[in-house]
Scaffold this active site. Sequence first.
Site, PDB file in Angstrom:
ATOM      1  N   HIS A  33       0.709  -1.532  -0.496  1.00 30.64           N
ATOM      2  CA  HIS A  33      -0.435  -0.045   0.017  1.00 30.64           C
ATOM      3  C   HIS A  33       0.670   1.368   0.111  1.00 30.64           C
ATOM      4  CE1 HIS A  33      -3.149   3.227   1.036  1.00 30.64           C
ATOM      5  NE2 HIS A  33      -2.465   3.141   2.005  1.00 30.64           N
ATOM      6  N   HIS A  80      -0.920 -10.091 -10.114  1.00 27.70           N
ATOM      7  CA  HIS A  80      -1.455 -11.594  -8.927  1.00 27.70           C
ATOM      8  C   HIS A  80      -1.779 -12.325 -10.179  1.00 27.70           C
ATOM      9  CE1 HIS A  80      -2.684  -8.515  -5.580  1.00 27.70           C
ATOM     10  NE2 HIS A  80      -3.009 -10.149  -5.113  1.00 27.70           N
TER      11      HIS A  80
HETATM   12  C1  LIG Z   1      -5.852   2.686  -4.339  1.00 28.61           C
HETATM   13  C2  LIG Z   1      -5.081   3.122  -3.281  1.00 28.61           C
HETATM   14  C3  LIG Z   1      -3.801   3.353  -3.125  1.00 28.61           C
HETATM   15  C4  LIG Z   1      -6.027   4.084  -2.676  1.00 28.61           C
HETATM   16  O1  LIG Z   1      -5.332   4.351  -1.295  1.00 28.61           O
HETATM   17  P1  LIG Z   1      -6.784   5.336  -0.112  1.00 28.61           P
HETATM   18  O2  LIG Z   1      -5.332   5.237   1.223  1.00 28.61           O
HETATM   19  O3  LIG Z   1      -8.054   4.741  -0.097  1.00 28.61           O
HETATM   20  O4  LIG Z   1      -6.398   6.754  -1.268  1.00 28.61           O
HETATM   21  P2  LIG Z   1      -6.612   8.424  -0.672  1.00 28.61           P
HETATM   22  O5  LIG Z   1      -7.471   8.722  -1.524  1.00 28.61           O
HETATM   23  O6  LIG Z   1      -7.687   7.589   1.275  1.00 28.61           O
HETATM   24  O7  LIG Z   1      -5.501   8.565  -0.072  1.00 28.61           O
HETATM   25  C5  LIG Z   1      -4.572   8.364   0.153  1.00 28.61           C
HETATM   26  C6  LIG Z   1      -3.996   9.137   0.202  1.00 28.61           C
HETATM   27  O8  LIG Z   1      -3.027  10.426  -0.883  1.00 28.61           O
HETATM   28  C7  LIG Z   1      -3.677  11.746  -0.294  1.00 28.61           C
HETATM   29  N1  LIG Z   1      -4.624  12.694  -1.370  1.00 28.61           N
HETATM   30  C8  LIG Z   1      -6.064  11.949  -1.876  1.00 28.61           C
HETATM   31  N2  LIG Z   1      -6.368  13.206  -2.593  1.00 28.61           N
HETATM   32  C9  LIG Z   1      -5.594  13.393  -3.067  1.00 28.61           C
HETATM   33  C10 LIG Z   1      -5.306  14.516  -4.131  1.00 28.61           C
HETATM   34  N3  LIG Z   1      -5.774  15.109  -4.355  1.00 28.61           N
HETATM   35  N4  LIG Z   1      -3.719  15.589  -4.356  1.00 28.61           N
HETATM   36  C11 LIG Z   1      -2.182  14.496  -3.562  1.00 28.61           C
HETATM   37  N5  LIG Z   1      -3.296  13.547  -2.254  1.00 28.61           N
HETATM   38  C12 LIG Z   1      -4.009  13.044  -2.122  1.00 28.61           C
HETATM   39  C13 LIG Z   1      -4.342  11.725   1.046  1.00 28.61           C
HETATM   40  O9  LIG Z   1      -4.586  13.221   1.340  1.00 28.61           O
HETATM   41  C14 LIG Z   1      -3.783  10.131   1.671  1.00 28.61           C
HETATM   42  O10 LIG Z   1      -2.506  10.961   1.955  1.00 28.61           O
HETATM   43  P3  LIG Z   1      -1.692   9.826   3.012  1.00 28.61           P
HETATM   44  O11 LIG Z   1      -1.512   8.726   3.148  1.00 28.61           O
HETATM   45  O12 LIG Z   1      -0.760  10.987   3.455  1.00 28.61           O
HETATM   46  O13 LIG Z   1      -2.683  10.527   4.619  1.00 28.61           O
HETATM   47  C15 LIG Z   1      -5.385   1.608  -2.340  1.00 28.61           C
HETATM   48  O14 LIG Z   1      -6.574   1.720  -1.547  1.00 28.61           O
HETATM   49  C16 LIG Z   1      -4.434   0.597  -2.047  1.00 28.61           C
HETATM   50  O15 LIG Z   1      -3.262   0.501  -1.853  1.00 28.61           O
HETATM   51  N6  LIG Z   1      -5.056  -0.557  -3.302  1.00 28.61           N
HETATM   52  C17 LIG Z   1      -4.544  -1.519  -3.657  1.00 28.61           C
HETATM   53  C18 LIG Z   1      -3.848  -2.286  -2.892  1.00 28.61           C
HETATM   54  C19 LIG Z   1      -3.220  -3.337  -3.538  1.00 28.61           C
HETATM   55  O16 LIG Z   1      -3.457  -3.857  -4.176  1.00 28.61           O
HETATM   56  N7  LIG Z   1      -3.039  -4.197  -2.641  1.00 28.61           N
HETATM   57  C20 LIG Z   1      -1.930  -5.899  -2.412  1.00 28.61           C
HETATM   58  C21 LIG Z   1      -2.134  -6.619  -1.786  1.00 28.61           C
HETATM   59  S1  LIG Z   1      -1.746  -8.338  -1.790  1.00 28.61           S
END
Ligand SMILES: CC(C)(COP(=O)(O)OP(=O)(O)OC[C@H]1O[C@@H](n2cnc3c(N)ncnc32)[C@H](O)[C@@H]1OP(=O)(O)O)[C@@H](O)C(=O)NCCC(=O)NCCS
Length: 524
Positions: A421, A454
């Site tokens: 993540h 995956h």
């Molecule tokens: C897609 C993904 C990255 C989204 O993550 P999320 O936490 O829901 O994303 P958010 O929109 O809430 O924002 C996360 C960050 O981006 C920042 N952000 C959001 N919108 C923004 C914008 N417009 N500009 C700049 N930063 C922004 C937030 O402030 C936050 O920052 P922080 O982490 O420093 O607090 C997440 O769901 C993910 O990692 N998915 C894939 C996971 C995966 O495949 N894992 C495999 C495991 S086997």
Amino acid sequence: MSDRAEMRGPTSRKRRTTISGGGVKQANGSKWHEAAEKPPQCPGKAKPDEVSKHASNNGKVSRETGMSEQQQQQQQQLPHSPKKQRTIVEDLNGRLSCHVLQESLLSSASGYSNYRGILNWCVVMLVLSNARLFLENIIKYGILVDPIQVVSLFLKDPYSWPAACLIIVSNMFILAALYTERRLAVGTISENVGLMLHIFSLTALLIFPSFVVLTVTSMTPVGGVLSLGVYTVLFLKLYSYQDTNRWCREIRQAKAKKLTRSYSCPSVAQSNGSAVHAHVSYPGNLTHRDIYYFVFAPTLCYQLNFPRSSRIRKSFLIRRLFEMLFFMQLLVGLIQQWMVPTIQNSMKPFQEMDFSRMVERLLKLAVPNHLIWLIFFYWFFHSSMNFMAELMQFGDREFYKDWWNSESVTYFWSNWNIPVHKWCLRHFYKPMLKKGVNKLLAQTAVFIASAFFHEYLVSVPLKMFRLWAFMGMMAQVPLAWFVGRFLTGNYGNAAVWISIIIGQPIAVLMYVHDYYVIHYGSTT
Ligand SMILES: CC(C)(COP(=O)(O)OP(=O)(O)OC[C@H]1O[C@@H](n2cnc3c(N)ncnc32)[C@H](O)[C@@H]1OP(=O)(O)O)[C@@H](O)C(=O)NCCC(=O)NCCS
């Protein structure tokens, strides 16, 4: 404290303490928490300073309500100490009013939330029901656990070790990344040439091992998954390495433009032999020691100075090592004894497309599959990663967060695998958002990339391209939307658990079914 309060469990004592002495006790007998809760504004409310007034009234009330002679005598013989008098009067008062204004514990209005006993009951029930399943399994199949068979999963031919050789060859890519960065740091190649070299190296990092896995006949599926897993991790790490070093050069250039001399740049040769804990600045980080520390560290995101723990705690290290070995054996045993026969028994209903039997098999497989996944989670994200981190004095131990409390699918994906993540956020998601890409599109792009990896890790070792894993991962996007839109709280949490418990065995059965059909012509 009254006898009734004394007899209650520790929790109820804590939550519903009847206040004696100067405490609050309603005239109608209702008890209220000492400080946390205020009694409702009902007419019969008594103030603390009215307690003594009650005490004096109480004798009258007792007489009026027919107190026995013995009791009356006792009351007459009351010692004149006001404290003792008050205690006895309270005791009598307590005997008179045994009802209090309160909700039933299981009612949500009671605010009661301590279900520790229920959790223990769930664990006991789980152990008992699984013990029955375990016995049933042993009676039906006998002992299927075979450690020798595990070796054959990795090696077809004892003289040919393709997976191990492939992993050793990956050092080539690590060194290529380091030498490219060194050239870029001293300016002997331009940024564009450096970028091209990195793109070439990173693409080869994915294509080369898949070519080897697909063409070398002595490569087993398990060996293939292991080596491709190592290459995928390396791909993510080296991507982060080149990105971070590029950011360092950008900062250096920005500082140079400002004509500051504050940014120190020790030479590569000098810092090669520097102490591990010394603070390094770009390009002093471009050393073999630094890049190999990063390669073995339990993180996918590179940084110049990782937080470090002060010492290696031997007892912690030994505990994690013991857990690693124990859970590894347990995983192998459960797969051989429980998963494999269940999967084999599931093939016929799938071949005959017997829908009700298919669902029954799926639910049967869901239990061992989920148990194995949970053990794998603990083994990998807690035991193994902490072991590596302790050994390397790597300070950041946040490998997972409380994904089990997820009330939305996005929360789950952001919290169960923190290294991935973190990488997604730092090197993919946030750069896309910065470029003005729409948030939903950026999230979908991350899930497409994740779905690709995956599928890559399953299809290539099985030499079978079915896209089940890809579709399973992509299905997370509409599922996240649905759960976020329609379900919250406990319902959202239940939906996440169901998607984990049911979703995975569907993908497992799909792949195993297709594998059997391809390799054995029939599923029977
Ligand atoms: C897609 C993904 C990255 C989204 O993550 P999320 O936490 O829901 O994303 P958010 O929109 O809430 O924002 C996360 C960050 O981006 C920042 N952000 C959001 N919108 C923004 C914008 N417009 N500009 C700049 N930063 C922004 C937030 O402030 C936050 O920052 P922080 O982490 O420093 O607090 C997440 O769901 C993910 O990692 N998915 C894939 C996971 C995966 O495949 N894992 C495999 C495991 S086997």
